[in-house]
Scaffold this motif. Structure first.
Motif, PDB file in Angstrom:
ATOM      1  N   HIS A  59       0.759  -1.059   0.053  1.00  0.00           N
ATOM      2  CA  HIS A  59      -0.013  -0.059   0.169  1.00  0.00           C
ATOM      3  C   HIS A  59       0.972   1.116   0.158  1.00  0.00           C
ATOM      4  CE1 HIS A  59      -2.937   3.156   1.137  1.00  0.00           C
ATOM      5  NE2 HIS A  59      -2.270   3.272   2.287  1.00  0.00           N
ATOM      6  N   ARG A  60       1.667   1.440   0.987  1.00  0.00           N
ATOM      7  CA  ARG A  60       2.577   2.423   0.956  1.00  0.00           C
ATOM      8  C   ARG A  60       3.777   2.681  -0.245  1.00  0.00           C
ATOM      9  NH1 ARG A  60       4.266   0.716   7.063  1.00  0.00           N
ATOM     10  NH2 ARG A  60       2.719   1.677   8.032  1.00  0.00           N
ATOM     11  N   ARG A  61       3.697   1.771  -1.153  1.00  0.00           N
ATOM     12  CA  ARG A  61       4.184   2.208  -2.509  1.00  0.00           C
ATOM     13  C   ARG A  61       3.303   2.257  -3.602  1.00  0.00           C
ATOM     14  NH1 ARG A  61       7.294   3.519   0.859  1.00  0.00           N
ATOM     15  NH2 ARG A  61       9.403   2.814   1.230  1.00  0.00           N
ATOM     16  N   GLY A  62       1.984   2.160  -3.360  1.00  0.00           N
ATOM     17  CA  GLY A  62       1.028   2.371  -4.344  1.00  0.00           C
ATOM     18  C   GLY A  62       0.587   1.113  -5.162  1.00  0.00           C
ATOM     19  N   LEU A  63       0.998  -0.005  -4.805  1.00  0.00           N
ATOM     20  CA  LEU A  63       0.827  -1.176  -5.460  1.00  0.00           C
ATOM     21  C   LEU A  63      -0.164  -2.002  -5.013  1.00  0.00           C
ATOM     22  CD1 LEU A  63       4.683  -2.309  -5.226  1.00  0.00           C
ATOM     23  CD2 LEU A  63       3.341  -1.391  -7.527  1.00  0.00           C
ATOM     24  N   LEU A  64      -0.746  -1.960  -3.669  1.00  0.00           N
ATOM     25  CA  LEU A  64      -1.722  -3.020  -2.942  1.00  0.00           C
ATOM     26  C   LEU A  64      -2.905  -2.945  -3.901  1.00  0.00           C
ATOM     27  CD1 LEU A  64      -2.499  -4.568  -0.774  1.00  0.00           C
ATOM     28  CD2 LEU A  64      -3.755  -2.773   0.401  1.00  0.00           C
ATOM     29  N   ASP A  65      -3.759  -2.139  -4.581  1.00  0.00           N
ATOM     30  CA  ASP A  65      -4.479  -2.160  -5.471  1.00  0.00           C
ATOM     31  C   ASP A  65      -4.378  -3.133  -6.659  1.00  0.00           C
ATOM     32  OD1 ASP A  65      -6.260  -0.714  -3.762  1.00  0.00           O
ATOM     33  OD2 ASP A  65      -6.236   1.010  -5.030  1.00  0.00           O
ATOM     34  N   ARG A  66      -3.206  -2.872  -7.322  1.00  0.00           N
ATOM     35  CA  ARG A  66      -2.925  -3.562  -8.637  1.00  0.00           C
ATOM     36  C   ARG A  66      -2.626  -5.096  -8.057  1.00  0.00           C
ATOM     37  NH1 ARG A  66       2.195  -0.599 -10.533  1.00  0.00           N
ATOM     38  NH2 ARG A  66       2.303  -2.407 -11.917  1.00  0.00           N
ATOM     39  N   ARG A 417      -4.298  10.092   2.914  1.00  0.00           N
ATOM     40  CA  ARG A 417      -3.691   9.010   3.750  1.00  0.00           C
ATOM     41  C   ARG A 417      -2.245   8.950   3.826  1.00  0.00           C
ATOM     42  NH1 ARG A 417      -7.126   5.861   6.522  1.00  0.00           N
ATOM     43  NH2 ARG A 417      -9.313   5.641   5.785  1.00  0.00           N
ATOM     44  N   LEU A 418      -1.527   8.572   5.284  1.00  0.00           N
ATOM     45  CA  LEU A 418      -0.316   8.689   5.284  1.00  0.00           C
ATOM     46  C   LEU A 418       0.303   7.536   4.317  1.00  0.00           C
ATOM     47  CD1 LEU A 418       2.541   8.919   6.880  1.00  0.00           C
ATOM     48  CD2 LEU A 418       1.810   7.018   8.524  1.00  0.00           C
ATOM     49  N   GLY A 419      -0.173   6.331   3.974  1.00  0.00           N
ATOM     50  CA  GLY A 419       0.385   5.681   3.151  1.00  0.00           C
ATOM     51  C   GLY A 419       0.485   6.063   1.634  1.00  0.00           C
ATOM     52  N   GLU A 420      -0.198   7.136   1.210  1.00  0.00           N
ATOM     53  CA  GLU A 420      -0.069   7.690   0.094  1.00  0.00           C
ATOM     54  C   GLU A 420       0.908   8.751   0.089  1.00  0.00           C
ATOM     55  OE1 GLU A 420      -3.959   9.620  -1.226  1.00  0.00           O
ATOM     56  OE2 GLU A 420      -5.022   8.150   0.035  1.00  0.00           O
ATOM     57  N   ASP A 470      10.299   3.356   5.476  1.00  0.00           N
ATOM     58  CA  ASP A 470       9.639   2.062   5.727  1.00  0.00           C
ATOM     59  C   ASP A 470       8.554   1.964   6.438  1.00  0.00           C
ATOM     60  OD1 ASP A 470      10.664   2.675   8.002  1.00  0.00           O
ATOM     61  OD2 ASP A 470      11.790   0.788   8.456  1.00  0.00           O
ATOM     62  N   GLY A 471       7.922   2.920   6.834  1.00  0.00           N
ATOM     63  CA  GLY A 471       6.407   3.124   7.434  1.00  0.00           C
ATOM     64  C   GLY A 471       6.631   3.097   9.091  1.00  0.00           C
ATOM     65  N   THR A 472       7.994   2.850   9.502  1.00  0.00           N
ATOM     66  CA  THR A 472       8.114   2.912  11.124  1.00  0.00           C
ATOM     67  C   THR A 472       8.230   4.295  11.669  1.00  0.00           C
ATOM     68  OG1 THR A 472       9.488   0.977  10.830  1.00  0.00           O
ATOM     69  CG2 THR A 472       9.477   2.023  12.699  1.00  0.00           C
TER      70      THR A 472
END
Length: 499
Positions: A59-66, A417-420, A470-472
């Motif tokens: 998700h944090r690299r924009g790949l989850l939906d794909r 969102r933070l992930g974006e 890394d989202g930490t």
């Protein structure tokens, strides 16, 4: 000369390649197999569970939906949503007993559930992403030697040399890089032989679907294309010692299942064990290890792939900062310091499951206790917290309970969102107070830290949060944030301000 050579084009190597490519490093991936596809990587034999922590990474690299779409989980009418759950040693969790709200610092977001995806789907997506980022992937290359000095490292494939500033072995449980560079690999021997096969059954009604823990072992029957797995407590005697015949497989399956089931055609079969081993360090000079190259264990609980992705996410930005020359002292060494304890905990988690599965009075006694515990809300939530990755917290030397954990997916007032905000691979400073002095800390490191200000739908009582690439969470403070402590944390993880 490349900045980094990665040996191994599995999910871990490819995810790491994408992280380094995103940061502008020149990367070469060497893969032994000449072609990317095989029956062992396609569904059902190649199906793997991605836990919440791995879903967050995508998700944090924009790949989850794909990834969800490629895996057939696009939320179209009639598509199946994944459910919370899992098992401990074949004893299944009841999703209704899992209290997601009790997980530490969790907020609703795009990556709150686990999902299933086959290895070929994951690798296909990551290969495409890596290539788009300028990563070179060479297949059919078998690394036969590794040499290094203070200036660089060379991977050799026969007479062909592949020089780089750094080399990372992501080449699996029988890693050539680990062996060739002399990493110490220590742990415990096997108690069982496991089998994974694609086979038909003459009398399919004899075997139940799902995970089935029996008085003599474990068998797993998956719906669809005849995927069967079983674990036989023979001390690991059969693993790779001889070719499993249909007669042998049927004998083991009958003993483990306690039925008179008859195997039909056996199309594919492989063996594995619960051997639990880990390197004592993840770095030697200019050579690093990630994934199964650094740690192996039984597949119970599906922790292998997820732990490897966690390695890649943790290592990628640190190695990139080192390549670009702005890494603070000790940043690359923090990779082993943070990830080695996580790997060790996973090994113990799988050992505990094997101990509970043993087909003897001791194992059955443990099973009775575990079943009672996971039948409670607290027990089921505890096990799910471990399976999901939500329990991971790095010791960053800060007593703040959020620091060292995966950042909640904060929802800002503008709908972001933070992930974006993490998609470009930079760290993020979330400032819920819109403090001018905090903005200056990020502005001094604009190429490494993105500044985002504004109220959040739920700030969990924090005034500002500094998140690593890394989202930490690297730093967090209340509604009156201390600029001096923030600047110190920024120095520690992102280096001094640009001059």
């Amino acid at each position: 000369m490349h900045d980094v050579v990665i040996v191994g084009a599995g999910p871990v190597g490819l995810f790491l390649a994408c992280e380094l490519g995103l940061a502008g490093c020149s990367v070469l991936v060497l893969e032994r197999e000449a072609e990317p596809g095989s029956p062992w990587r396609a569904a059902p034999l190649g199906s793997r569970g991605l836990n919440t922590a791995s879903a967050e990474a995508f998700h944090r690299r924009g790949l989850l939906d794909r990834l969800r779409k490629a895996a057939g989980l696009d939320d179209a009418p009639g598509s199946a949503r994944p459910r919370l759950g899992g098992h401990f040693g074949g004893m299944m969790l009841d999703p209704a007993r899992i209290d997601v709200a009790a997980l530490p610092f969790r907020l609703p977001g795009s990556a709150t559930e686990s999902m299933m995806a086959s290895l070929d789907v994951v690798e296909g997506l990551l290969s495409e992403r890596a290539t788009a980022l300028g990563v070179e992937i060479r297949r059919g290359v078998t690394v036969s030697a590794v040499t290094q000095d203070d200036e660089g490292v060379v991977a050799w494939a026969g007479e062909d040399a592949y020089p780089a500033r750094w080399l990372v072995g992501c080449d699996g449980g029988r890693s050539a890089v680990r062996r060739l560079t002399g990493f110490d690999f220590v742990g415990t021997g096997p108690q069982l032989t496991g089998y994974s096969m694609r086979a038909t059954l003459a009398d399919p009604e004899e075997l139940a679907f799902g995970f089935n823990l029996t008085p003599t072992g474990l068998y797993v029957r998956m719906p669809g294309k005849g995927h069967l797995a079983m674990m036989d407590f023979d001390g690991g005697a059969f693993d790779r010692s001889q070719t499993p015949t249909r007669a042998h497989l049927q004998s083991v399956l009958r003993r483990v299942s306690g039925t008179d089931v008859t195997l039909g055609e056996v199309d594919l079969v492989s063996t594995f064990t619960d051997r639990a081993m880990q390197t004592t360090t993840y770095r030697q000079g200019r050579v690093l290890l990630a994934g199964d190259a650094a740690h192996i264990h039984s597949p119970l609980g599906g922790q292998g792939l997820n732990t490897g992705i966690g390695d890649a996410v943790n290592l990628g930005w640190k190695l990139a900062a080192t390549v670009h020359g702005h890494a603070p002292d000790g940043l690359l060494d923090s990779y082993t310091r943070e990830r080695h304890p996580v790997g060790a905990a996973v090994l113990d988690w799988t050992r505990a499951q094997v101990a509970a599965m043993r087909p003897d009075p001791h194992g059955r006694a443990i099973q009775a206790v575990v079943r009672e515990l996971i039948g409670t809300r607290d027990g089921a939530t505890f096990v799910f917290e471990r399976i999901s990755g939500a329990s991971v917290r790095y010791d960053l030397g800060d007593e703040n309970p959020l620091v060292g954990r995966s950042a909640p997916d904060f929802l800002l007032g503008d709908g972001t969102r933070l992930g974006e905000l993490l998609r470009d691979g930079r760290g993020v400073l979330l400032d819920f107070t819109v403090d001018r002095h905090l903005r200056e800390v990020a502005g001094d490191r604009e190429s490494r830290i993105r500044y985002a200000a504004g109220p959040a739908a739920n700030d969990l009582g924090f005034g500002a949060v500094l998140v690593r690439p890394d989202g930490t969470v690297a730093w967090a403070d209340g509604h009156d944030p201390d600029r001096k402590s923030l600047a110190s944390a920024a120095d520690q993880w992102f280096g001094a301000p640009a001059s």
